[in-house]
Scaffold this motif. Structure first.
Motif, PDB file in Angstrom:
ATOM      1  N   ALA A  77      19.328  -0.430  11.105  1.00 46.76           N
ATOM      2  CA  ALA A  77      18.390   0.397  11.862  1.00 46.76           C
ATOM      3  C   ALA A  77      18.088   1.668  11.090  1.00 46.76           C
ATOM      4  N   TYR A  78      16.832   2.112  11.207  1.00 45.08           N
ATOM      5  CA  TYR A  78      16.454   3.449  10.731  1.00 45.08           C
ATOM      6  C   TYR A  78      16.371   4.326  11.971  1.00 45.08           C
ATOM      7  N   GLY A  79      17.350   5.174  12.197  1.00 47.75           N
ATOM      8  CA  GLY A  79      17.368   5.966  13.428  1.00 47.75           C
ATOM      9  C   GLY A  79      17.416   5.029  14.621  1.00 47.75           C
ATOM     10  N   GLN A 101      15.446  -0.486  15.281  1.00 53.18           N
ATOM     11  CA  GLN A 101      16.246  -1.615  14.822  1.00 53.18           C
ATOM     12  C   GLN A 101      15.358  -2.506  13.964  1.00 53.18           C
ATOM     13  N   VAL A 102      15.773  -2.789  12.740  1.00 56.05           N
ATOM     14  CA  VAL A 102      14.944  -3.594  11.846  1.00 56.05           C
ATOM     15  C   VAL A 102      15.531  -4.985  11.635  1.00 56.05           C
ATOM     16  N   LEU A 103      16.838  -5.070  11.451  1.00 58.47           N
ATOM     17  CA  LEU A 103      17.480  -6.380  11.316  1.00 58.47           C
ATOM     18  C   LEU A 103      18.284  -6.654  12.585  1.00 58.47           C
ATOM     19  N   GLY A 154       9.332 -13.564   2.923  1.00 53.52           N
ATOM     20  CA  GLY A 154       8.992 -12.993   4.222  1.00 53.52           C
ATOM     21  C   GLY A 154       7.748 -12.149   4.114  1.00 53.52           C
ATOM     22  N   ALA A 155       7.094 -11.965   5.271  1.00 48.40           N
ATOM     23  CA  ALA A 155       5.867 -11.176   5.303  1.00 48.40           C
ATOM     24  C   ALA A 155       6.203  -9.715   5.050  1.00 48.40           C
ATOM     25  N   ASN A 156       5.174  -8.899   4.827  1.00 50.69           N
ATOM     26  CA  ASN A 156       5.392  -7.457   4.686  1.00 50.69           C
ATOM     27  C   ASN A 156       6.008  -6.918   5.973  1.00 50.69           C
ATOM     28  N   GLY A 157       7.024  -6.092   5.814  1.00 48.68           N
ATOM     29  CA  GLY A 157       7.641  -5.483   7.000  1.00 48.68           C
ATOM     30  C   GLY A 157       8.640  -6.385   7.693  1.00 48.68           C
ATOM     31  N   ALA A 158       8.947  -7.549   7.106  1.00 50.49           N
ATOM     32  CA  ALA A 158       9.871  -8.474   7.759  1.00 50.49           C
ATOM     33  C   ALA A 158      11.308  -7.948   7.712  1.00 50.49           C
ATOM     34  N   GLY A 159      11.590  -7.075   6.728  1.00 49.87           N
ATOM     35  CA  GLY A 159      12.939  -6.522   6.634  1.00 49.87           C
ATOM     36  C   GLY A 159      13.668  -6.959   5.374  1.00 49.87           C
ATOM     37  N   LYS A 160      12.930  -7.422   4.362  1.00 51.55           N
ATOM     38  CA  LYS A 160      13.577  -7.900   3.133  1.00 51.55           C
ATOM     39  C   LYS A 160      14.237  -6.746   2.386  1.00 51.55           C
ATOM     40  N   THR A 161      13.445  -5.684   2.182  1.00 52.13           N
ATOM     41  CA  THR A 161      14.008  -4.517   1.493  1.00 52.13           C
ATOM     42  C   THR A 161      15.197  -3.969   2.273  1.00 52.13           C
ATOM     43  N   THR A 162      15.045  -3.933   3.587  1.00 52.56           N
ATOM     44  CA  THR A 162      16.125  -3.413   4.425  1.00 52.56           C
ATOM     45  C   THR A 162      17.388  -4.254   4.262  1.00 52.56           C
ATOM     46  N   THR A 163      17.217  -5.576   4.125  1.00 48.26           N
ATOM     47  CA  THR A 163      18.385  -6.438   3.935  1.00 48.26           C
ATOM     48  C   THR A 163      19.135  -6.045   2.669  1.00 48.26           C
ATOM     49  N   PRO A 198      15.805  -1.393  -6.891  1.00 44.71           N
ATOM     50  CA  PRO A 198      15.053  -1.154  -5.655  1.00 44.71           C
ATOM     51  C   PRO A 198      13.566  -1.437  -5.846  1.00 44.71           C
ATOM     52  N   GLN A 199      12.898  -1.565  -4.724  1.00 41.58           N
ATOM     53  CA  GLN A 199      11.452  -1.813  -4.776  1.00 41.58           C
ATOM     54  C   GLN A 199      10.763  -0.558  -5.309  1.00 41.58           C
ATOM     55  N   GLY A 200       9.872  -0.716  -6.270  1.00 43.19           N
ATOM     56  CA  GLY A 200       9.148   0.451  -6.793  1.00 43.19           C
ATOM     57  C   GLY A 200       9.998   1.249  -7.753  1.00 43.19           C
ATOM     58  N   ASP A 213      14.618  -6.389  -5.861  1.00 45.17           N
ATOM     59  CA  ASP A 213      13.600  -6.253  -4.823  1.00 45.17           C
ATOM     60  C   ASP A 213      12.210  -6.268  -5.456  1.00 45.17           C
ATOM     61  N   GLU A 214      11.535  -7.381  -5.344  1.00 46.32           N
ATOM     62  CA  GLU A 214      10.204  -7.576  -5.921  1.00 46.32           C
ATOM     63  C   GLU A 214      10.142  -7.162  -7.384  1.00 46.32           C
ATOM     64  N   PRO A 215      10.920  -7.857  -8.240  1.00 48.36           N
ATOM     65  CA  PRO A 215      10.937  -7.486  -9.658  1.00 48.36           C
ATOM     66  C   PRO A 215       9.578  -7.653 -10.325  1.00 48.36           C
ATOM     67  N   GLU A 245      10.984 -11.684  -3.383  1.00 45.78           N
ATOM     68  CA  GLU A 245       9.852 -11.862  -4.274  1.00 45.78           C
ATOM     69  C   GLU A 245       8.606 -12.295  -3.497  1.00 45.78           C
ATOM     70  N   GLN A 246       7.463 -11.692  -3.846  1.00 45.88           N
ATOM     71  CA  GLN A 246       6.210 -12.116  -3.220  1.00 45.88           C
ATOM     72  C   GLN A 246       5.619 -13.340  -3.917  1.00 45.88           C
ATOM     73  N   ASN A 247       5.920 -13.478  -5.192  1.00 44.41           N
ATOM     74  CA  ASN A 247       5.444 -14.658  -5.916  1.00 44.41           C
ATOM     75  C   ASN A 247       6.363 -15.832  -5.561  1.00 44.41           C
TER      76      ASN A 247
HETATM   77  N1  LIG Z   1      12.811   4.687   6.068  1.00 41.85           N
HETATM   78  C1  LIG Z   1      12.345   3.993   7.124  1.00 41.85           C
HETATM   79  N2  LIG Z   1      12.258   4.587   8.340  1.00 41.85           N
HETATM   80  C2  LIG Z   1      11.803   3.920   9.417  1.00 41.85           C
HETATM   81  N3  LIG Z   1      11.398   2.657   9.380  1.00 41.85           N
HETATM   82  C3  LIG Z   1      11.439   1.995   8.199  1.00 41.85           C
HETATM   83  C4  LIG Z   1      11.913   2.633   7.025  1.00 41.85           C
HETATM   84  N4  LIG Z   1      11.851   1.763   6.012  1.00 41.85           N
HETATM   85  C5  LIG Z   1      11.358   0.619   6.543  1.00 41.85           C
HETATM   86  N5  LIG Z   1      11.118   0.752   7.856  1.00 41.85           N
HETATM   87  C6  LIG Z   1      10.599  -0.269   8.761  1.00 41.85           C
HETATM   88  O1  LIG Z   1      11.424  -1.387   8.708  1.00 41.85           O
HETATM   89  C7  LIG Z   1      10.661  -2.567   8.715  1.00 41.85           C
HETATM   90  C8  LIG Z   1      11.091  -3.446   7.577  1.00 41.85           C
HETATM   91  O2  LIG Z   1      10.819  -2.777   6.363  1.00 41.85           O
HETATM   92  P1  LIG Z   1      11.171  -3.391   4.938  1.00 41.85           P
HETATM   93  O3  LIG Z   1      10.850  -2.351   3.931  1.00 41.85           O
HETATM   94  O4  LIG Z   1      12.538  -3.919   4.989  1.00 41.85           O
HETATM   95  O5  LIG Z   1      10.132  -4.581   4.848  1.00 41.85           O
HETATM   96  P2  LIG Z   1       9.860  -5.593   3.656  1.00 41.85           P
HETATM   97  O6  LIG Z   1      10.133  -6.928   4.210  1.00 41.85           O
HETATM   98  O7  LIG Z   1      10.606  -5.182   2.458  1.00 41.85           O
HETATM   99  O8  LIG Z   1       8.308  -5.414   3.434  1.00 41.85           O
HETATM  100  P3  LIG Z   1       7.438  -5.423   2.062  1.00 41.85           P
HETATM  101  O9  LIG Z   1       7.165  -6.831   1.726  1.00 41.85           O
HETATM  102  O10 LIG Z   1       6.187  -4.726   2.455  1.00 41.85           O
HETATM  103  O11 LIG Z   1       8.213  -4.675   1.041  1.00 41.85           O
HETATM  104  C9  LIG Z   1       9.214  -2.159   8.663  1.00 41.85           C
HETATM  105  O12 LIG Z   1       8.655  -2.333   9.945  1.00 41.85           O
HETATM  106  C10 LIG Z   1       9.246  -0.716   8.295  1.00 41.85           C
HETATM  107  O13 LIG Z   1       8.230  -0.019   8.986  1.00 41.85           O
END
Ligand SMILES: Nc1ncnc2c1ncn2[C@@H]1O[C@H](COP(=O)(O)OP(=O)(O)OP(=O)(O)O)[C@@H](O)[C@H]1O
Ligand SMILES: [Mg+2]
Lengths: 237, 383, 313
Positions: A14-16, A19-21, A38-47, A85-87, A161-163, A194-196
Motif C-alpha cells: 500500500a501507498y499510504g 492498497q495496491v497489491l 500486466g496492464a499499466n497500473g496493475a501493480g507490477k512495479t509495486t510488486t 527500477p523503472q526509469g 522493471d521494464e528493461p 516487461e511490456q514487450n
Molecule cells: N508513490 C505512489 N503513491 C500512490 N500511489 C501509487 C504510487 N506508485 C504507484 N501508485 C499506484 O499504484 C498502482 C500500481 O502502480 P505500479 O507502478 O505498480 O503499476 P505498474 O503495473 O508498474 O504500471 P506501469 O506499467 O504503468 O509501469 C497505480 O494505480 C498507481 O497509481
C-alpha cells in the motif's frame, strides 16, 4: 527439476491508504527467468518494490528459504537481490565508473575492478564514456548502465522493471540475449517486468499476469504464450 | 466523555450551536478586559503568572501579523521567513505619520494599507521567479536586514535609529465610551463582580479602550480576509498551493494571484504593525528583526497553517509562552528559574513537537476534539 | 565627469580613498580572510542542501555551539587553541549526528517544508540553550594562528591570520574532495545526494549516510566559526550575521556546488569589505548580502556553479 528460489505468499502493498497489491502468491525457480505481465497500473512495479522493502508491505517473501519480510532494503540487497527500477536507475551526478562502483557497494571482494572491466566489454559504450557523468548519457545508454550497475552486485536474484524502456528494438533484442546468457552462465535467477510480452515470453521460463493487484494467471511461459486471452491482451494477435 | 449527539450540518440545531458558540465568544471578548483590568495573576506550583491586558492587546496584534503571514505561506504556499519586515514597515509608517504629521493612529491605516499592499506586490514580483526554499532564503535575509535599514544614517532623523521612536499621541477613551458604567454594572453582579474593580483608573481605562480598538481592527481584518479567502481569490490561491500545474491548466493566472497574495499578506502585516505601534506607543528597530520573523512562523505552525483561528492561537502562544516561562521562578521539583532565553527555547521545542505530533497545528487539534464532542453529519447531497 | 562626480557625491565616496592603493590592498586581504570563513559555513550549508534538498537554518547555531565548546576547551581547560577547535569540531559533529537521528530522520526525505521548519525550531533551541548555559557576556576566543603579519605594504598587511584562514579553507576543501571522491563513505554520500532511490537499491544505508553528512557539515561549520570569531567577540547572536553572509555565498555559488560555495564565500567577503570601506555603507553590510542573494536568484537561480536540477519544493 530445480527448486523454488523466490517464494511469495499473500503479498500486500500500500501507498499510504491506497492498497495496491491485495495478497498475491508467486514463485520463481532457481536459475530460471520469470516474467510479470500486466496492464499499466496493475501493480507490477509495486510488486518489485515490495520485494525490496521499498514500500510498506505485508505477507511473506522467502529467498532460498530465508524470510525477507521485515528486513530493510539494505539487508535485502546484502542477500543478493539487485533491482533495476523503472526509469531512472542511475546516479546522474556520478560518472559511469562511479555508478558501477556504487553498484558493488556491498561487495567486499577484490574482483570489483575486474567486473567493471567485464561490463565495459559487454557494453562498449559504457567503456567509452567511463568518466562522463551518467546524466549526460542517452536514455538507452543510461538503461544499459542501470542494468550493468545492478549486475555489479553479482546478484543471486535480479529484478528488472521494464528493461527495454526507451531502447531501440534491436538493442532490446541484444539486451535480452545478454540477459539469457548471464542467466545461463552465472545461474542468476531473474524476475522481469516487461511490456514487450512476445520477447519476454520467449526468454522466460515462467510467466505471471497481474491484474489490478491480483494474480490473474500463471504458468509456464510457453503455455501462457499460447493462451488466447493472453495473446489478445498482451501479444496483440 | 460522551459527545452531544450527532446533528446534521445546516440543521436548526447545528445553526443554534453555532450561534451559541459565537455568542459565548463575543461575551468572553467583551468581559475579559474588565476581568483582567487588574492584571489576573493565578499562582500555580508556587509561581505567580500574570495575564495582563496589555499583553493580551499585544497578542491581538501578533494574531493579525500571523494572519498576514498565513495568506502568503499558509494559503498560497510561498515560504516567507521575513514577514516581520512588513510588520515593521507598517509600525514605522504609523509612528512617523503620527509624530510628524499628527495623524491619529487609525487614520494612518489609510496610508499603511495601500502602501504596504504596493510594497508587497513589488516584493511579490521577484518572488514569482523565486520559489520554495529560495524564497525562504531570500526573505530570511531580508528579515535580518530590517533593523539595519532603520539605523541607516540617511533615515536616522526620521526613524530614531537605534533608540527607536516614542510616539507622541495618547489613546484616550472618548467621553461617550461607557467603560466606567459597564465596570460598575459588572461590579454589581454577585459572584463574578468581585473580580471587577468598582471603577477604572485612567490608566486602566486607557488600556481597556486600546484593547477594544485593537479587537475591532482585528475583527475587521479577520472578517475581510475570511471573505477574500472564501471567494474566487481564496480558491485560486489554494489551487496554486496544492497543484500549480493543474491550476495553470485551468486558466488560473499564477503570476497575478501570487503577487496579489503577497500584496494582501503585506497589507495585513502592515496593519499588524500599526496595531503593535498603537499598543506600545513605541517602535524600535530590533523588535521587528529576524527574531520576530521566526516567532511569526512559530505562531503560524503552532496555531495551524492555512486556518484562520490558528492565527488566534498562534498569537496568544508567541506572546504568552515566553512571558509565562520567564515568570516561572521555580520549576516544580527543581529550583530552576525559566528566565530569559528559556522562553525562546520552549517556543522552539513547541514548534518541533507540533510538527511531529500535530502537523495541522492547534486548529487540527480543535477539529479533532470538536468532531469527538459535537459531531456534525455532513449534509447529504440533494438529488 | 559631472555624472561621475555626482554619483560619488551620492555615495559619499572620496576620491582620496579610491586612489589609495594600500587601502584597496588592505581591504582585499581582509575580504579574503572574511570570505574564507563564510566559505566554510557555506560549504556546510551546501553539504546538507546537496544531499537532502533543504537548507539547514540551524547550521549557524551548530557552529555557535561548536565555537563555545572551543572556547571552553581552550580558555577554560587550557588546551592549545588548534587542538581545542578540533575537539569542538568532533563534539559538534556528534551533536549534529544526534540531531539528525532524532529530529530529521523520522521525516520522509522529500518533505522539505516540515524539515525546514524543524531546523528553524532547532535554531531557536540551540541559540537560547547557548544563552542559558553560557550567558550573554561577550568573550574572546584566541585565534589558532599567530598574530602579526609576515608581509606588509604600509597599511596593507597580509597577516598570519588571513593566510591561516585561507589555508584552512583550501585544506578543508581538498580533504573534503578526497573524502568524497576516494572513499566508500564519500561514494555513498554522493550516491544518496544524486538518487535516493537507487542509493537504497544498491544497499547503501541512507539514514546513517545522511547523519554522516550532518556531522561533517557541523564540523566544517564549527571550523568556520572558529576562524571568524577571533575577529569579533563571542556572544550568542554572533553566528546569525555569519549565517546570512554564508547563505549569500552559498546562493551565489549555486547552493549545490562545493566549489561554488568557496568562491561565493570569497566573493561575498570581498564585496562586503570593499563596499563598506569605499561606499561608507557599514550599516548596509548585511544588506549587501541580501542584494547578492536577490540578484543571483533573479538573474541566475542556479548560481555560478549550481546544477540546473529542478527545485524540489
Ligand atoms: N508513490 C505512489 N503513491 C500512490 N500511489 C501509487 C504510487 N506508485 C504507484 N501508485 C499506484 O499504484 C498502482 C500500481 O502502480 P505500479 O507502478 O505498480 O503499476 P505498474 O503495473 O508498474 O504500471 P506501469 O506499467 O504503468 O509501469 C497505480 O494505480 C498507481 O497509481
Ligand atoms: Mg511500472
Amino acid at each position: 527439476m530445480s527448486s523454488t528460489y523466490l517464494e511469495v505468499r499473500g503479498l500486500k502493498a500500500a501507498y499510504g491508504d491506497i492498497q495496491v497489491l491485495h495478497g498475491i502468491d508467486f514463485s520463481v525457480d532457481e536459475g530460471q527467468i520469470a516474467v510479470i505481465l500486466g496492464a499499466n497500473g496493475a501493480g507490477k512495479t509495486t510488486t518489485l518494490r515490495a520485494l525490496c522493502a521499498m514500500v510498506s508491505t505485508e505477507g511473506s517473501v522467502r529467498l532460498g528459504g530465508e524470510e525477507l519480510a521485515g528486513q530493510s532494503t539494505a539487508d535485502i540487497v546484502r542477500r543478493g537481490v539487485a533491482h533495476v527500477p523503472q526509469g531512472r536507475g542511475t546516479f546522474p551526478d556520478l560518472s559511469v565508473e562511479e555508478n558501477l562502483m556504487a553498484g558493488a557497494f556491498v561487495r567486499t571482494d577484490a574482483d570489483v575492478r575486474a567486473d567493471i572491466e567485464q561490463w565495459y566489454e559487454t557494453f562498449p559504450v559504457l567503456g567509452e564514456r567511463r568518466t562522463q557523468t551518467a546524466g549526460s548519457l542517452s536514455g538507452g545508454e543510461q538503461q544499459m548502465l542501470a542494468i550493468a550497475r545492478a549486475l555489479m552486485l553479482r546478484p543471486s536474484l535480479l529484478l528488472l522493471d521494464e528493461p527495454s524502456l526507451g531502447l531501440a528494438p534491436m538493442i532490446t533484442r541484444a539486451l535480452f540475449e545478454q540477459l539469457t546468457a548471464i542467466n545461463e552462465e552465472a545461474g542468476t535467477t531473474m524476475l522481469v517486468v516487461e511490456q514487450n510480452a512476445a520477447l519476454a515470453l520467449r526468454v522466460a521460463n515462467q510467466a505471471y499476469v497481474l491484474e489490478a493487484g491480483e494474480m490473474a494467471l500463471s504458468g509456464p511461459a510457453d503455455e501462457l504464450a499460447a493462451d488466447d486471452n493472453v495473446r489478445r491482451a498482451y501479444l496483440g494477435y | 466523555m460522551r459527545g452531544l449527539g450527532v446533528v446534521p450540518a445546516g440543521s436548526r440545531q447545528h445553526r443554534r450551536r453555532q450561534i451559541i458558540g459565537w455568542a459565548l465568544f463575543a461575551l468572553v471578548v467583551v468581559l475579559i478586559p474588565f476581568l483582567i483590568a487588574d492584571t489576573y495573576s493565578p499562582t500555580i506550583f508556587g509561581n505567580r503568572y500574570t495575564v495582563g491586558l496589555g499583553n493580551l492587546s499585544q497578542a491581538i496584534g501578533m494574531m493579525v501579523a500571523i494572519l498576514g503571514l498565513n495568506i502568503a505561506t499558509g494559503y498560497s504556499g510561498q515560504l516567507s521567513l521575513g514577514h516581520s519586515f512588513f510588520v515593521g514597515s507598517g509600525a514605522y509608517l504609523t509612528a512617523v505619520l503620527v509624530n510628524e504629521f499628527h495623524w491619529s493612529y487609525l487614520s494612518t491605516l489609510g496610508v499603511v494599507v495601500p502602501g504596504l499592499f504596493l510594497f508587497g506586490v513589488l516584493f511579490g514580483l521577484p518572488a514569482l521567479r523565486i520559489q520554495g526554499l529560495y524564497l525562504g532564503l531570500l526573505t530570511f535575509a531580508v528579515a535580518a536586514v530590517f533593523p539595519s535599514i532603520i539605523r541607516l544614517d540617511e533615515v536616522k532623523d526620521r526613524t530614531g535609529g537605534s533608540n527607536g521612536l516614542q510616539i507622541e499621541s495618547d489613546l484616550v477613551a472618548p467621553s461617550w465610551a461607557p467603560l466606567n458604567t459597564v465596570t460598575e454594572w459588572l461590579h454589581a453582579i454577585p459572584g463574578v463582580g468581585s473580580r471587577v474593580p468598582d471603577g477604572l483608573t485612567s490608566r486602566q481605562e486607557e488600556a481597556v479602550y486600546k484593547y477594544f480598538l485593537l479587537v475591532i481592527v482585528a475583527l475587521v481584518c479577520f472578517w475581510l480576509v475570511r471573505n477574500i479567502l472564501a471567494g474566487r481569490v481564496g480558491r485560486a490561491l489554494v489551487a496554486i498551493r496544492d497543484n500549480p500545474l493543474g491550476a495553470a491548466a485551468n486558466g488560473v493566472n499564477l503570476a497575478a494571484y501570487k503577487t496579489l497574495s503577497f500584496g494582501i499578506s503585506a497589507a495585513v502585516g502592515g496593519v499588524a504593525g500599526t496595531m503593535l505601534a498603537m499598543h506600545s506607543g513605541f517602535v524600535g528597530p530590533d523588535e521587528f528583526g529576524f527574531a520576530m520573523a521566526i516567532l511569526l512562523i512559530v505562531g503560524l505552525i503552532v496555531g495551524g497553517a492555512g486556518t484562520l483561528h490558528g492565527a488566534v492561537v498562534g498569537g496568544l502562544a508567541i506572546r504568552f509562552v515566553p512571558e509565562w516561562s520567564s515568570q516561572t521562578q521555580t520549576l516544580p521539583g527543581t529550583d530552576t528559574a525559566l528566565e530569559g532565553p528559556y522562553g525562546t527555547a520552549i517556543l522552539g521545542a513547541l514548534l518541533i513537537i507540533i510538527i511531529f505530533v500535530l502537523p495541522g497545528g492547534a486548529a487540527q487539534g480543535f477539529r479533532r476534539i470538536k468532531a469527538r464532542l459535537m459531531p456534525v453529519a455532513p449534509q447529504p447531497p440533494r438529488g | 565627469m559631472v555624472v561621475l562626480a555626482s554619483v560619488l557625491g551620492v555615495f559619499d565616496i572620496s576620491l582620496d580613498k579610491l586612489s589609495n592603493g594600500e587601502l584597496w590592498l588592505a581591504q582585499f586581504f581582509r575580504g579574503l580572510s572574511d570570505g574564507a570563513t563564510y566559505a566554510s559555513v557555506a560549504l556546510a550549508l551546501v553539504m546538507i542542501y546537496k544531499s537532502t534538498g533543504f537548507i539547514n537554518f540551524a547550521q549557524g547555531s551548530l557552529a555557535l555551539l561548536g565555537v563555545y565548546l572551543a572556547y571552553i576547551f581552550s580558555v577554560e581547560q587550557g588546551l592549545p587553541v588548534a587542538l581545542a577547535v578540533v575537539c569542538a569540531m568532533v563534539a559538534s559533529a556528534v551533536v549534529a549526528a544526534f540531531i539528525e537521528r532524532v529530529f530529521i530522520r523520522p521525516f520522509p526525505p522529500d518533505h522539505v517544508l516540515p524539515l525546514v521548519i524543524v531546523t528553524l525550531g532547532l535554531l531557536l533551541i540551540i541559540d537560547s540553550a547557548v544563552g542559558i548555559v553560557w550567558g550573554f557576556r561577550t568573550r574572546s576566543l584566541p585565534s589558532m594562528f599567530p598574530s602579526g603579519a609576515p608581509i606588509e605594504w604600509g597599511i596593507a598587511q597580509l597577516t598570519w591570520r588571513t593566510i591561516g584562514n585561507l589555508g584552512t579553507v583550501f585544506t578543508v576543501v581538498g580533504l573534503l574532495y578526497l573524502l568524497l571522491s576516494r572513499t566508500k563513505v564519500g561514494l555513498a554520500f554522493r550516491a544518496v545526494s544524486s538518487n535516493l532511490e537507487s542509493a537504497r537499491l544498491v544497499g547503501i544505508r541512507v539514514g546513517p549516510t545522511l547523519g554522516f553528512g550532518w556531522a561533517l557539515a557541523a564540523a566544517i561549520g564549527t571550523l568556520g566559526g572558529a576562524l571568524v570569531v577571533p575577529d569579533l567577540l563571542l556572544e550568542p547572536s554572533i553566528m546569525l550575521r555569519v549565517l546570512i553572509f554564508s547563505l549569500a555565498a552559498a546562493a551565489l555559488g549555486g547552493l549545490d556546488s562545493m566549489v561554488g560555495a568557496v568562491i561565493g564565500g570569497l566573493v561575498v567577503g570581498l564585496a562586503r569589505n570593499l563596499l563598506v570601506t569605499f561606499l561608507d555603507l557599514s550599516e548596509l553590510a548585511l544588506a549587501t548580502a541580501v542584494a547578492v542573494i536577490l540578484v543571483v536568484l533573479l538573474v541566475r537561480p542556479t548560481g555560478l556553479f549550481g546544477s540546473t536540477r529542478v527545485e524540489r519544493v
